[in-house]
Design a protein around this motif. Sequence first.
Motif, PDB file in Angstrom:
ATOM      1  N   PRO A 308     105.497  25.655  97.394  1.00 17.87           N
ATOM      2  CA  PRO A 308     105.747  26.342  98.664  1.00 17.87           C
ATOM      3  C   PRO A 308     104.510  26.819  99.408  1.00 17.87           C
ATOM      4  O   PRO A 308     104.641  27.509 100.422  1.00 17.87           O
ATOM      5  N   ILE A 309     103.316  26.465  98.943  1.00 10.97           N
ATOM      6  CA  ILE A 309     102.118  27.029  99.543  1.00 10.97           C
ATOM      7  C   ILE A 309     101.981  26.671 101.016  1.00 10.97           C
ATOM      8  O   ILE A 309     101.605  27.501 101.849  1.00 10.97           O
ATOM      9  N   GLY A 310     102.295  25.418 101.379  1.00  9.48           N
ATOM     10  CA  GLY A 310     102.184  25.014 102.776  1.00  9.48           C
ATOM     11  C   GLY A 310     103.152  25.769 103.664  1.00  9.48           C
ATOM     12  O   GLY A 310     102.799  26.240 104.748  1.00  9.48           O
ATOM     13  N   VAL A 311     104.397  25.902 103.208  1.00 11.13           N
ATOM     14  CA  VAL A 311     105.412  26.648 103.964  1.00 11.13           C
ATOM     15  C   VAL A 311     105.011  28.110 104.074  1.00 11.13           C
ATOM     16  O   VAL A 311     105.162  28.737 105.134  1.00 11.13           O
ATOM     17  N   MET A 312     104.502  28.681 102.993  1.00 11.84           N
ATOM     18  CA  MET A 312     104.112  30.093 102.998  1.00 11.84           C
ATOM     19  C   MET A 312     103.021  30.359 104.032  1.00 11.84           C
ATOM     20  O   MET A 312     103.131  31.295 104.846  1.00 11.84           O
ATOM     21  N   PHE A 313     101.976  29.552 104.045  1.00 12.54           N
ATOM     22  CA  PHE A 313     100.897  29.746 105.010  1.00 12.54           C
ATOM     23  C   PHE A 313     101.388  29.525 106.443  1.00 12.54           C
ATOM     24  O   PHE A 313     100.997  30.254 107.365  1.00 12.54           O
ATOM     25  N   THR A 314     102.251  28.533 106.631  1.00  5.89           N
ATOM     26  CA  THR A 314     102.754  28.244 107.971  1.00  5.89           C
ATOM     27  C   THR A 314     103.589  29.409 108.512  1.00  5.89           C
ATOM     28  O   THR A 314     103.442  29.805 109.677  1.00  5.89           O
ATOM     29  N   LEU A 315     104.452  29.976 107.669  1.00  2.00           N
ATOM     30  CA  LEU A 315     105.291  31.103 108.095  1.00  2.00           C
ATOM     31  C   LEU A 315     104.440  32.326 108.415  1.00  2.00           C
ATOM     32  O   LEU A 315     104.672  33.016 109.417  1.00  2.00           O
ATOM     33  N   ILE A 316     103.446  32.617 107.566  1.00  2.00           N
ATOM     34  CA  ILE A 316     102.626  33.802 107.795  1.00  2.00           C
ATOM     35  C   ILE A 316     101.766  33.640 109.046  1.00  2.00           C
ATOM     36  O   ILE A 316     101.599  34.584 109.831  1.00  2.00           O
ATOM     37  N   MET A 317     101.228  32.430 109.240  1.00  2.00           N
ATOM     38  CA  MET A 317     100.361  32.193 110.402  1.00  2.00           C
ATOM     39  C   MET A 317     101.153  31.988 111.686  1.00  2.00           C
ATOM     40  O   MET A 317     100.615  32.111 112.785  1.00  2.00           O
ATOM     41  N   GLY A 318     102.421  31.639 111.554  1.00  4.28           N
ATOM     42  CA  GLY A 318     103.249  31.472 112.742  1.00  4.28           C
ATOM     43  C   GLY A 318     103.059  30.153 113.457  1.00  4.28           C
ATOM     44  O   GLY A 318     103.589  29.955 114.557  1.00  4.28           O
ATOM     45  N   SER A 319     102.312  29.233 112.879  1.00  6.76           N
ATOM     46  CA  SER A 319     102.107  27.917 113.486  1.00  6.76           C
ATOM     47  C   SER A 319     101.734  26.909 112.407  1.00  6.76           C
ATOM     48  O   SER A 319     101.172  27.269 111.361  1.00  6.76           O
ATOM     49  N   ARG A 320     102.044  25.640 112.693  1.00  5.94           N
ATOM     50  CA  ARG A 320     101.688  24.596 111.738  1.00  5.94           C
ATOM     51  C   ARG A 320     100.178  24.420 111.647  1.00  5.94           C
ATOM     52  O   ARG A 320      99.638  24.186 110.559  1.00  5.94           O
TER      53      ARG A 320
END
Length: 519
Positions: A308-320
Amino acid sequence: MNFKDQVNVDAVARDSLEKLGYKQEMTRVCACASILLNATTYSLVAFGLTSPIATSLIGGGPAVMIWGWILVSVLTQTLALSLAEICSKYPTSAGTYYWCYRLASPRTRLLSSWINGWLTVVGGWTVDLSVKFATAQLVVAGAGIYYSEWDATALQTYMIFLGVTAIAGIFCIFFNRLLPTIDIICACWTGLGIIVISTCLLAKAAVGRHPASFALGNFDPSFSGWTPGWSFFIGTLPELNHVSAYTFSSIGMITNMAEEVYNPSEILPKAITWSVPIGSLTGVLFLLPILFTLPDVNTLLQVSSGQPIGVMFTLIMGSRAGGFGLWFIIFGIGMFCSMSTSCAGSRATWAFARDKAIPFHRRFSKIDPSLGDVPVNAYALSTAIQVLLGLVYLGSSAAFNAFAGVAVMCHGASYAMPIAISLMDARRDMHDAPFNLGGFGTIINAVAVLWIMFVTVLFSMPAVIPVTRWSMNYASVVFGGFGVISAAWYMINGQFYYRGPPIQEDSTSSSGSSDSALH
């Protein structure tokens, strides 16, 4: 260090190595700063803590991640101190199996060193394998940021693993003389990367910020099915995985570079002992921003790839784009780590072949001076075995995931053996060690051995219950399988050719040992 001093230090190290029974074959290129950076390379906190983060979330969440990390770090410091003490007296690339031979009684030392040597070599292979495969899975997670509908097949993941292996091999074989420089680049990349990741997460926090009570105290064991107490320890598996497989248990792998280091009796103990507090502090600084901005745990655990690391960073940063940028930092660290574990694993293979303990030992103990004294054949053997073991993933991902646990169990057992042997002999051989633990040595050694025993049991347990064939932990089965292979080879070949590592008295009294000493 000027050239004259360097020559003098090299001469002392060469003479000391010959007293241990070996001829200087490797070129000593690593100074104090370089090997300390090498230790930092093994303790790649950001990579080791994020790649298996799902297990920590299953085991209990934030409280497990932060307090489990601190607990594991403190206990592992006892192991680092114990290994550093022995290493200061016997600084050779043979490492722990040499130590077992020197510390054990004449009646048991041959078998002890054989068992330990195979634990070390198999541990080196499986650590390298798990690091490279984790890097390949990171690639899948990175692709998932932009192509969330793509679910990589086992074959596709395996092919990415082969790509990671090839890149690491190119650097380790053809750019061996640049490895100290690569270690410096890696340390800078890691340090700056952690600063960038932490700053970006705290600045954006697109899914909100949590209070300290959540980041430091939230504990939910319901996902694992275990009782709360045991679930906490199950949740520390990523910390243990990182500490044991990627970092602090791999501090022993630093000893495999002993014959490429200036003044190893002084430098190696420093590298081993300081890798733990440096990694511990870095881990705390890296984990806290994640825990204060952590997205919904259920969402992260529903990622089909299990990474889930990619999803986690994307959600926290708010952008892909933001998520991909942070992911790329972790991926870069993974590639650096792959190079380091590849290098150390090949050296362990070469050292054991030098002592006639591996099939076709004459071939695998050769050094290629044209490539900067690289043990090319040993590297090829290590890589070929990993490529073959990787095929297991095509049949069962659960069985393959056991290799990370096997790496911990093998390294842990190999490190505990010489410490336990020294303890049973009342630490008599350690009184003149350059790095001496003094009156605290017995307590520190005992805690280290008990800790390794507990970790071995823990890594044999499944992460969730009830257990299915998909969640089953096959680490103990794979560990036992390698043990059977080692025992069978000893009966077939080892008992006739293996005479243990050469020591000074052996090199003057036995022609067989003399051949090994002057290989």
